[in-house]
Write an enzyme that holds these catalytic residues in place. Sequence first.
Site, PDB file in Angstrom:
ATOM      1  N   GLY A  11       0.828  -1.059   0.241  1.00 19.27           N
ATOM      2  CA  GLY A  11       0.091   0.213   0.260  1.00 19.27           C
ATOM      3  C   GLY A  11       1.307   1.219  -0.028  1.00 19.27           C
ATOM      4  O   GLY A  11       1.894   1.309   0.521  1.00 19.27           O
ATOM      5  N   ARG A  72       1.092  -5.398  -5.393  1.00 19.81           N
ATOM      6  CA  ARG A  72       1.582  -6.569  -4.463  1.00 19.81           C
ATOM      7  C   ARG A  72       1.111  -7.870  -5.583  1.00 19.81           C
ATOM      8  O   ARG A  72       1.037  -8.061  -6.250  1.00 19.81           O
ATOM      9  CB  ARG A  72       0.106  -6.715  -3.766  1.00 19.81           C
ATOM     10  N   ASP A 103       4.871  -4.469   6.391  1.00 21.61           N
ATOM     11  CA  ASP A 103       5.647  -6.029   6.993  1.00 21.61           C
ATOM     12  C   ASP A 103       5.677  -7.036   5.623  1.00 21.61           C
ATOM     13  O   ASP A 103       7.251  -7.149   5.519  1.00 21.61           O
ATOM     14  CB  ASP A 103       4.317  -6.262   7.462  1.00 21.61           C
ATOM     15  N   THR A 125       4.736   2.942   5.769  1.00 19.89           N
ATOM     16  CA  THR A 125       2.936   2.563   5.655  1.00 19.89           C
ATOM     17  C   THR A 125       1.790   2.845   6.531  1.00 19.89           C
ATOM     18  O   THR A 125       2.625   3.635   8.074  1.00 19.89           O
ATOM     19  CB  THR A 125       2.833   1.363   6.426  1.00 19.89           C
ATOM     20  N   ILE A 126       0.936   3.498   6.575  1.00 21.13           N
ATOM     21  CA  ILE A 126       0.382   4.245   7.457  1.00 21.13           C
ATOM     22  C   ILE A 126      -0.325   3.771   8.770  1.00 21.13           C
ATOM     23  O   ILE A 126      -0.409   4.872   9.472  1.00 21.13           O
ATOM     24  CB  ILE A 126      -1.418   5.033   6.455  1.00 21.13           C
ATOM     25  N   ASP A 127      -0.296   2.452   8.640  1.00 19.90           N
ATOM     26  CA  ASP A 127      -0.514   2.005   9.839  1.00 19.90           C
ATOM     27  C   ASP A 127       0.223   1.741  11.437  1.00 19.90           C
ATOM     28  O   ASP A 127       0.214   1.158  12.945  1.00 19.90           O
ATOM     29  CB  ASP A 127      -1.197   0.309  10.031  1.00 19.90           C
ATOM     30  N   ASP A 129       2.701   0.038  12.626  1.00 22.50           N
ATOM     31  CA  ASP A 129       3.018  -1.281  12.897  1.00 22.50           C
ATOM     32  C   ASP A 129       3.852  -1.979  12.156  1.00 22.50           C
ATOM     33  O   ASP A 129       3.639  -3.133  12.664  1.00 22.50           O
ATOM     34  CB  ASP A 129       1.403  -2.050  12.366  1.00 22.50           C
ATOM     35  N   ARG A 162     -26.252  14.102  17.022  1.00 17.95           N
ATOM     36  CA  ARG A 162     -25.957  12.806  16.496  1.00 17.95           C
ATOM     37  C   ARG A 162     -24.844  11.838  17.420  1.00 17.95           C
ATOM     38  O   ARG A 162     -24.004  12.489  17.195  1.00 17.95           O
ATOM     39  CB  ARG A 162     -26.085  12.715  14.830  1.00 17.95           C
ATOM     40  N   ARG A 171      -6.433  -3.116  10.335  1.00 16.88           N
ATOM     41  CA  ARG A 171      -6.584  -4.311   9.695  1.00 16.88           C
ATOM     42  C   ARG A 171      -6.500  -4.978  11.380  1.00 16.88           C
ATOM     43  O   ARG A 171      -6.684  -5.352  11.992  1.00 16.88           O
ATOM     44  CB  ARG A 171      -6.225  -5.158   8.928  1.00 16.88           C
ATOM     45  N   GLY A 185     -10.638  13.712  20.396  1.00 19.40           N
ATOM     46  CA  GLY A 185     -11.369  13.606  21.888  1.00 19.40           C
ATOM     47  C   GLY A 185     -13.078  12.679  21.470  1.00 19.40           C
ATOM     48  O   GLY A 185     -13.879  13.651  21.879  1.00 19.40           O
ATOM     49  N   GLU A 187     -15.216  10.048  22.043  1.00 26.96           N
ATOM     50  CA  GLU A 187     -15.866   9.260  23.411  1.00 26.96           C
ATOM     51  C   GLU A 187     -15.499   7.613  23.510  1.00 26.96           C
ATOM     52  O   GLU A 187     -14.938   7.310  24.243  1.00 26.96           O
ATOM     53  CB  GLU A 187     -17.702   9.126  23.176  1.00 26.96           C
ATOM     54  N   LYS A 213     -25.205  15.521  27.612  1.00 20.47           N
ATOM     55  CA  LYS A 213     -24.309  15.255  26.214  1.00 20.47           C
ATOM     56  C   LYS A 213     -25.578  14.877  24.852  1.00 20.47           C
ATOM     57  O   LYS A 213     -25.776  13.705  25.469  1.00 20.47           O
ATOM     58  CB  LYS A 213     -23.114  14.674  26.395  1.00 20.47           C
ATOM     59  N   ARG A 252      -4.905   7.419   2.612  1.00 18.15           N
ATOM     60  CA  ARG A 252      -3.442   7.388   2.257  1.00 18.15           C
ATOM     61  C   ARG A 252      -3.128   8.242   1.108  1.00 18.15           C
ATOM     62  O   ARG A 252      -1.461   8.605   1.326  1.00 18.15           O
ATOM     63  CB  ARG A 252      -3.422   5.903   1.241  1.00 18.15           C
TER      64      ARG A 252
END
Length: 319
Positions: A11, A72, A103, A125-127, A129, A162, A171, A185, A187, A213, A252
Amino acid sequence: MKKIAVLTSGGDSPGMNAAIRAVVRKGIYSGLEVYGVYQGYAGLMNGKIKRLDLGSVGDIIHRGGTILYSARSEEFKKDESQYLAIEQLRKHEIEGLVVIGGDGSYRGAAKLTEKGFPCIGLPGTIDNDIAGTDYTIGFDTALNTVISSIDKIRDTATSHDRTFIIEVMGRHAGDIALFSGLASGAESILIPERNHEINEIVQKLQKGIERGKKHSIIVLAEGVCSAHDLAKSLEKDYQIETRISVLGHIQRGGSPSGFDRVLASRLGARAVEVLLEGRGGRAIGMQKQKIVDNDIMEILSQKDPLPEGVYTLSQQLSI
């Protein structure tokens, strides 16, 4: 060593172009010829290799994505495909390869090194990880993209009283959800590294309602469940009406942040230095603001730990 190459795999992530630029320019500064491999390992097997010069990487440091493209490849997992890739590199007399990716990309680099061709891994990688580095290239940019989106959604949530469920990427790693949830912030923050009971989510929502709230934000990492499934459960079992935003691939894209540009530049330059030192099978990273390199197989055997202090703080502040 006179010739090296660079490729991007898996990715894409913001800052990959800055890393490519650093490898090319540091390489040329050091007297090397530098080649680009297009379309990742698939392109490597097919010989999509082209020499790059200073102009090839001009005006790209601010661009998202990757000018070398990415792909890939299941085929590359086979030994014969890896030997074919090495053969393609040796046709051009290339003696070292820098692989930018996550990875799976690291595993490919490790396999090539085991077969006698020195490779260096850069964490793209943006993850966030990858073990052995505090931050991966692209994480900071993705994080800020998510925070900006949540801020805008909160405006609508406030206006219409809402509860919004915002699904982000991740993932197997919840860093994007955790850091963006804390920074905006939220919840509730749901990540794959922790088990979550829906009752706990509902209790938080109800406590907020009791103190007046009228709107809430739930940040959900995609590895936990889908936002649609969570919304159905909240509405069916607890009569809580929600709205859903799945941020998807917007995370991304975009121009890399200043942090990612500097990180990518530092890591890319160090990758060239390590190859010139005659070492392969290394993974470059940043730990405590210092650029480090570790054995790539050791990195692959480790799991990047969840920042427990950040998770605990997010729980304390979202009461």
